[in-house]
Scaffold this motif. Structure first.
Motif, PDB file in Angstrom:
ATOM      1  N   THR A  95       0.902  -1.334   0.035  1.00  0.00           N
ATOM      2  CA  THR A  95      -0.033   0.056  -0.125  1.00  0.00           C
ATOM      3  C   THR A  95       0.853   1.306   0.002  1.00  0.00           C
ATOM      4  OG1 THR A  95      -0.275  -0.079   2.193  1.00  0.00           O
ATOM      5  CG2 THR A  95      -2.030  -1.076   1.344  1.00  0.00           C
ATOM      6  N   GLU A  96       2.070   1.196   0.323  1.00  0.00           N
ATOM      7  CA  GLU A  96       3.049   2.316   0.292  1.00  0.00           C
ATOM      8  C   GLU A  96       3.585   2.683  -1.231  1.00  0.00           C
ATOM      9  OE1 GLU A  96       6.406   1.590   2.804  1.00  0.00           O
ATOM     10  OE2 GLU A  96       5.302   1.441   4.567  1.00  0.00           O
ATOM     11  N   ASN A  97       3.105   1.793  -2.142  1.00  0.00           N
ATOM     12  CA  ASN A  97       3.554   1.963  -3.610  1.00  0.00           C
ATOM     13  C   ASN A  97       2.360   1.966  -4.570  1.00  0.00           C
ATOM     14  OD1 ASN A  97       6.123   2.278  -2.703  1.00  0.00           O
ATOM     15  ND2 ASN A  97       6.668   0.284  -2.801  1.00  0.00           N
ATOM     16  N   ILE A  98       0.982   2.358  -4.229  1.00  0.00           N
ATOM     17  CA  ILE A  98       0.034   2.292  -4.852  1.00  0.00           C
ATOM     18  C   ILE A  98       0.031   3.396  -6.070  1.00  0.00           C
ATOM     19  CG2 ILE A  98      -1.519   1.608  -2.758  1.00  0.00           C
ATOM     20  CD1 ILE A  98      -2.659   4.202  -2.635  1.00  0.00           C
ATOM     21  N   LEU A  99      -0.528   2.877  -7.174  1.00  0.00           N
ATOM     22  CA  LEU A  99      -0.803   3.705  -8.132  1.00  0.00           C
ATOM     23  C   LEU A  99       0.450   4.513  -8.828  1.00  0.00           C
ATOM     24  CD1 LEU A  99      -4.466   5.129  -7.606  1.00  0.00           C
ATOM     25  CD2 LEU A  99      -3.670   3.379  -9.145  1.00  0.00           C
ATOM     26  N   GLN A 100       1.639   3.680  -8.984  1.00  0.00           N
ATOM     27  CA  GLN A 100       2.971   4.300  -9.435  1.00  0.00           C
ATOM     28  C   GLN A 100       2.917   4.060 -10.938  1.00  0.00           C
ATOM     29  OE1 GLN A 100       6.428   2.611  -7.603  1.00  0.00           O
ATOM     30  NE2 GLN A 100       5.901   3.500  -5.805  1.00  0.00           N
ATOM     31  N   THR A 101       3.516   5.131 -11.608  1.00  0.00           N
ATOM     32  CA  THR A 101       3.707   5.171 -13.054  1.00  0.00           C
ATOM     33  C   THR A 101       4.851   4.364 -13.369  1.00  0.00           C
ATOM     34  OG1 THR A 101       4.995   7.000 -12.747  1.00  0.00           O
ATOM     35  CG2 THR A 101       2.860   7.446 -13.598  1.00  0.00           C
ATOM     36  N   PRO A 102       5.020   3.689 -14.442  1.00  0.00           N
ATOM     37  CA  PRO A 102       6.068   2.879 -14.910  1.00  0.00           C
ATOM     38  C   PRO A 102       7.759   3.365 -14.389  1.00  0.00           C
ATOM     39  CG  PRO A 102       4.502   2.756 -16.626  1.00  0.00           C
ATOM     40  CD  PRO A 102       4.146   3.945 -15.708  1.00  0.00           C
ATOM     41  N   ASN A 103       8.361   2.581 -13.752  1.00  0.00           N
ATOM     42  CA  ASN A 103       9.689   2.987 -13.423  1.00  0.00           C
ATOM     43  C   ASN A 103      10.442   1.877 -13.282  1.00  0.00           C
ATOM     44  OD1 ASN A 103       9.198   1.702 -10.750  1.00  0.00           O
ATOM     45  ND2 ASN A 103       7.718   3.173 -10.555  1.00  0.00           N
ATOM     46  N   ALA A 104      11.990   1.900 -12.948  1.00  0.00           N
ATOM     47  CA  ALA A 104      12.995   0.921 -13.055  1.00  0.00           C
ATOM     48  C   ALA A 104      12.629  -0.233 -12.122  1.00  0.00           C
ATOM     49  CB  ALA A 104      14.249   1.323 -12.419  1.00  0.00           C
ATOM     50  N   LEU A 105      11.662  -0.127 -10.854  1.00  0.00           N
ATOM     51  CA  LEU A 105      11.348  -1.084 -10.151  1.00  0.00           C
ATOM     52  C   LEU A 105      10.034  -1.951 -10.570  1.00  0.00           C
ATOM     53  CD1 LEU A 105      11.860  -2.659  -7.426  1.00  0.00           C
ATOM     54  CD2 LEU A 105      10.819  -0.864  -6.351  1.00  0.00           C
ATOM     55  N   HIS A 106       9.140  -1.103 -10.906  1.00  0.00           N
ATOM     56  CA  HIS A 106       7.860  -1.545 -11.548  1.00  0.00           C
ATOM     57  C   HIS A 106       7.792  -1.312 -12.793  1.00  0.00           C
ATOM     58  CE1 HIS A 106       6.697  -2.556  -7.085  1.00  0.00           C
ATOM     59  NE2 HIS A 106       6.953  -1.557  -7.061  1.00  0.00           N
ATOM     60  N   TRP A 107       7.838  -2.075 -13.782  1.00  0.00           N
ATOM     61  CA  TRP A 107       8.217  -1.688 -15.220  1.00  0.00           C
ATOM     62  C   TRP A 107       6.853  -1.257 -15.852  1.00  0.00           C
ATOM     63  CZ3 TRP A 107      11.269  -6.648 -16.690  1.00  0.00           C
ATOM     64  CH2 TRP A 107      12.591  -6.558 -16.050  1.00  0.00           C
ATOM     65  N   ASP A 124      -0.830  -1.010  -9.370  1.00  0.00           N
ATOM     66  CA  ASP A 124      -2.397  -0.610  -9.377  1.00  0.00           C
ATOM     67  C   ASP A 124      -2.777  -0.040  -8.114  1.00  0.00           C
ATOM     68  OD1 ASP A 124      -2.481  -2.896  -7.732  1.00  0.00           O
ATOM     69  OD2 ASP A 124      -3.554  -4.395  -8.900  1.00  0.00           O
ATOM     70  N   SER A 125      -4.061  -0.289  -7.969  1.00  0.00           N
ATOM     71  CA  SER A 125      -4.669   0.353  -6.508  1.00  0.00           C
ATOM     72  C   SER A 125      -4.260  -0.272  -5.445  1.00  0.00           C
ATOM     73  CB  SER A 125      -6.240   0.585  -6.723  1.00  0.00           C
ATOM     74  OG  SER A 125      -6.709  -0.335  -7.031  1.00  0.00           O
ATOM     75  N   LEU A 126      -3.650  -1.347  -5.419  1.00  0.00           N
ATOM     76  CA  LEU A 126      -3.442  -2.052  -4.112  1.00  0.00           C
ATOM     77  C   LEU A 126      -1.934  -2.208  -4.172  1.00  0.00           C
ATOM     78  CD1 LEU A 126      -6.223  -4.957  -4.347  1.00  0.00           C
ATOM     79  CD2 LEU A 126      -6.296  -2.761  -2.992  1.00  0.00           C
ATOM     80  N   GLY A 127      -1.122  -1.595  -4.981  1.00  0.00           N
ATOM     81  CA  GLY A 127       0.278  -1.568  -4.999  1.00  0.00           C
ATOM     82  C   GLY A 127       0.798  -2.910  -5.631  1.00  0.00           C
ATOM     83  N   ARG A 128       0.031  -3.655  -6.443  1.00  0.00           N
ATOM     84  CA  ARG A 128       0.472  -4.828  -6.917  1.00  0.00           C
ATOM     85  C   ARG A 128       1.309  -4.478  -8.230  1.00  0.00           C
ATOM     86  NH1 ARG A 128      -5.198  -7.864  -6.704  1.00  0.00           N
ATOM     87  NH2 ARG A 128      -5.645  -5.942  -7.890  1.00  0.00           N
ATOM     88  N   ASP A 129       2.532  -5.359  -8.482  1.00  0.00           N
ATOM     89  CA  ASP A 129       3.184  -4.932  -9.846  1.00  0.00           C
ATOM     90  C   ASP A 129       2.382  -5.136 -10.998  1.00  0.00           C
ATOM     91  OD1 ASP A 129       5.913  -4.335 -10.853  1.00  0.00           O
ATOM     92  OD2 ASP A 129       5.590  -6.375 -11.640  1.00  0.00           O
ATOM     93  N   GLN A 140     -10.427  -4.749 -17.371  1.00  0.00           N
ATOM     94  CA  GLN A 140     -11.585  -4.364 -16.412  1.00  0.00           C
ATOM     95  C   GLN A 140     -10.966  -3.218 -15.143  1.00  0.00           C
ATOM     96  OE1 GLN A 140     -13.370  -6.978 -13.440  1.00  0.00           O
ATOM     97  NE2 GLN A 140     -15.186  -6.513 -14.605  1.00  0.00           N
ATOM     98  N   GLU A 141      -9.783  -3.874 -14.697  1.00  0.00           N
ATOM     99  CA  GLU A 141      -9.358  -2.885 -13.572  1.00  0.00           C
ATOM    100  C   GLU A 141      -8.719  -1.720 -13.971  1.00  0.00           C
ATOM    101  OE1 GLU A 141      -6.474  -5.678 -11.704  1.00  0.00           O
ATOM    102  OE2 GLU A 141      -8.094  -6.671 -10.565  1.00  0.00           O
ATOM    103  N   GLY A 142      -8.116  -1.900 -15.263  1.00  0.00           N
ATOM    104  CA  GLY A 142      -7.536  -0.497 -15.910  1.00  0.00           C
ATOM    105  C   GLY A 142      -8.274   0.283 -16.553  1.00  0.00           C
TER     106      GLY A 142
END
Length: 256
Positions: free
Chosen positions: A19-31, A35-40, A217-219
């Motif tokens: 939950t600390e990394n929710i809705l991040q845009t593409p980056n080096a860690l999460h390509w 999503d809204s739950l912080g899942r890759d 659907q989630e997107g």
């Protein structure tokens, strides 16, 4: 094997929530971002490929078996059974295919009593898609059978006492092999799209399970603020379908 390699590559499980990394845009860690739950999202896309490809291959195999059997019987024996079959197929093809697949999927889910909800849903999806898509295979097989069965070597096989089943397996089917392989290759990307649309509509697997349709659907829910949640999974789906068509196109060029 796929799940182990993806987790090793990304360092995340498909259902791992942060939950600390929710809705991040593409980056080096999460390509593909999170999503809204912080899942890759990248990991979830590759997990979803297992479901979509399984449904596509399984439904395509059923489609080919049913279509070849029905088309061969109609083309070989002809007469009123053939006319009734073709007219029935014409009527069924007039119904929107997505509506027909959705209704069949819901019906099969209500009557099947095998496995848990996920297994039942996957089988319902595959069977529903195949029951709607065998029509074209049957028509093509019927036409090919009618053309081949009047050739001289088929008459010779009959004169030697070969049964219709043996004639079809040994002489008719090998001569339509190229056409049937093309139909099978076209069926796979079509089934992938149908699985995605059915899951997108909410009739397929449900979260926390994952497929390409669930990801779309989630997107879709957050398209205006976070378009990458829809566009990146949709891009993978597009490239997969395009790859099948390019492979098929290359094979047809080689055959020509």
């Amino acid at each position: 094997m796929l799940s182990v390699s993806v987790e090793t590559l990304t360092g995340f499980a498909f259902d791992f929530q942060n939950t600390e990394n929710i809705l991040q845009t593409p980056n080096a860690l999460h390509w593909f971002g999170t999503d809204s739950l912080g899942r890759d999202v990248f990991t979830r896309v590759f997990y979803g490929a297992r479901v979509s490809l399984f449904v596509a291959l399984f439904s395509s195999l059923i489609t080919m078996v049913v279509g070849i059997c029905v088309g061969a019987l109609a083309g070989w024996f002809g007469g009123y059974p053939e006319r009734i079959l073709i007219r029935s197929v014409d009527v069924l093809q007039a119904i929107p295919s997505f509506l027909l697949v959705s209704l069949l999927c819901l019906f099969l889910q209500s009557i099947l009593e095998i496995g848990d909800f996920n297994i039942k849903t996957l089988i319902s999806l595959a069977v529903s898609i195949s029951l709607v898509h065998w029509f074209n295979v049957a028509k093509v097989t019927r036409g090919q059978t009618k053309q081949i069965k009047v050739l001289s070597y088929i008459e010779a096989a009959r004169a030697l006492g070969a049964t219709p089943f043996r004639i079809f397996i040994r002489h008719v089917l090998p001569n339509m092999q190229g056409t049937l392989l093309v139909l099978f290759a076209l069926q796979i990307p079509a089934s992938i799209l149908y699985e995605s649309m059915i899951s997108f509509a909410g009739y397929g697997l449900q979260s926390p399970q994952v497929s390409w349709g669930i990801l779309l659907q989630e997107g879709w829910r957050s398209l205006s603020q976070f378009p990458h949640l829809l566009l990146l999974p949709a891009l993978v789906l597009f490239l997969t379908v395009l790859s099948f068509h390019l492979i098929l196109f290359r094979r047809r060029k080689v055959d020509l």
